[in-house]
Design a protein around this motif. Sequence first.
Motif, mmCIF file in Angstrom:
data_model
loop_
_atom_site.group_PDB
_atom_site.id
_atom_site.type_symbol
_atom_site.label_atom_id
_atom_site.label_comp_id
_atom_site.label_asym_id
_atom_site.label_seq_id
_atom_site.Cartn_x
_atom_site.Cartn_y
_atom_site.Cartn_z
ATOM 1 N N ILE A 143 35.028 32.657 43.551
ATOM 2 C CA ILE A 143 35.135 33.620 44.649
ATOM 3 C C ILE A 143 36.189 34.673 44.338
ATOM 4 O O ILE A 143 35.999 35.864 44.616
ATOM 5 N N LYS A 144 37.289 34.253 43.748
ATOM 6 C CA LYS A 144 38.377 35.174 43.398
ATOM 7 C C LYS A 144 37.882 36.268 42.458
ATOM 8 O O LYS A 144 38.082 37.459 42.705
ATOM 9 N N TYR A 145 37.231 35.858 41.377
ATOM 10 C CA TYR A 145 36.734 36.824 40.398
ATOM 11 C C TYR A 145 35.651 37.718 41.010
ATOM 12 O O TYR A 145 35.688 38.945 40.887
ATOM 13 N N ASN A 146 34.685 37.108 41.673
ATOM 14 C CA ASN A 146 33.573 37.876 42.242
ATOM 15 C C ASN A 146 34.041 38.874 43.295
ATOM 16 O O ASN A 146 33.508 39.980 43.386
ATOM 17 N N SER A 147 35.027 38.486 44.092
ATOM 18 C CA SER A 147 35.521 39.370 45.151
ATOM 19 C C SER A 147 36.207 40.607 44.576
ATOM 20 O O SER A 147 36.100 41.703 45.148
ATOM 21 N N ILE A 172 39.561 46.739 47.058
ATOM 22 C CA ILE A 172 40.365 45.789 46.287
ATOM 23 C C ILE A 172 41.785 45.701 46.847
ATOM 24 O O ILE A 172 42.382 44.620 46.913
ATOM 25 N N LYS A 173 42.316 46.834 47.279
ATOM 26 C CA LYS A 173 43.655 46.829 47.888
ATOM 27 C C LYS A 173 43.660 45.957 49.144
ATOM 28 O O LYS A 173 44.602 45.188 49.372
ATOM 29 N N GLU A 174 42.612 46.075 49.947
ATOM 30 C CA GLU A 174 42.518 45.268 51.165
ATOM 31 C C GLU A 174 42.444 43.782 50.823
ATOM 32 O O GLU A 174 43.095 42.947 51.462
ATOM 33 N N TYR A 175 41.669 43.454 49.802
ATOM 34 C CA TYR A 175 41.530 42.052 49.410
ATOM 35 C C TYR A 175 42.848 41.493 48.895
ATOM 36 O O TYR A 175 43.272 40.405 49.302
ATOM 37 N N VAL A 218 45.514 33.359 50.959
ATOM 38 C CA VAL A 218 44.080 33.531 51.235
ATOM 39 C C VAL A 218 43.302 33.737 49.946
ATOM 40 O O VAL A 218 42.283 33.092 49.697
ATOM 41 N N THR A 219 43.781 34.648 49.108
ATOM 42 C CA THR A 219 43.037 35.017 47.904
ATOM 43 C C THR A 219 43.318 34.126 46.705
ATOM 44 O O THR A 219 42.559 34.116 45.749
ATOM 45 N N ARG A 220 44.446 33.397 46.729
ATOM 46 C CA ARG A 220 44.898 32.575 45.598
ATOM 47 C C ARG A 220 45.192 33.441 44.370
ATOM 48 O O ARG A 220 45.101 32.968 43.239
ATOM 49 N N ILE A 221 45.518 34.698 44.605
ATOM 50 C CA ILE A 221 45.858 35.609 43.516
ATOM 51 C C ILE A 221 47.370 35.838 43.517
ATOM 52 O O ILE A 221 47.936 36.271 44.525
ATOM 53 N N SER A 222 48.013 35.565 42.406
ATOM 54 C CA SER A 222 49.458 35.723 42.316
ATOM 55 C C SER A 222 49.848 37.200 42.333
ATOM 56 O O SER A 222 49.021 38.079 42.062
#
Length: 246
Positions: A180-184, A217-220, A227-231
């Motif tokens: 989901i992280k990559y696809n989003s 992408i900024k919103e995500y 939420v996103t698990r993105i560091s």
Amino acid sequence: MEGPPRRNGEDDTDKKHTGDYLAEKLIAQITKVGVKYIAAIGSDNTGNTKKARRLVAAEFPTIINFSDPIHHMNLMIGDITSLPEFQDIVEKVKRILTYFNKSWAATSVLAEKRAEQGIGQGLEKIGKTRFATVWRGSNSIQNSLPLIRELVKNGEIAVKEVNELFKERSAALNFEIELIKYNSIIAPVAHSIKSLESTQTTPADVYIFWLAIAASIKEYLGKGSNVTRISNTLAEKITKIINTRY
């Protein structure tokens, strides 16, 4: 008011389409039509067409040489996909698609499940010539993920080397999160590429879609790592790539 002459084509299937040859034909037509009617020139990003654009712009300084925005968007996808943080998920996606590509039985049983659930899209192979090809494959896996899990759980298939991604709870959860992280992140760029391939696209559309990509992408990323698990480090890398390509 008299308009420009009608467009016409030329049968040149027996000619070598070098940059010089294309430029020669373009310059001849632009001269015939009238340079005052031509504001810009654009093409894909193959070597011969890029050279032809440069030669035309050099011959007519008033004509703007537009690069291929779709090509640049795809390069941006490539930059993001190549980040170390995404290498593990990309490798797993490739292994899953390779398994189904080589197993007619697994592909058939998955197709039956998709038909039962009304899911039209099947798994898409990763190729060298399609734009956003890794995302296409990854997104197709995400769409069929519940069905693949069901087939693995029932023992109908066993996805070679990565079967635990659909069977073992912790591994399955982490895989879905990474998917989901990559696809989003890639989705806004991939959808923009598809839209801009329209024959009705204008330079204004390109600008609008670039802004939409950046905003999406900024919103995500702004939702936070919980939420996103993105560091923060990965978010900074992605932002840098987007700004560079912009």
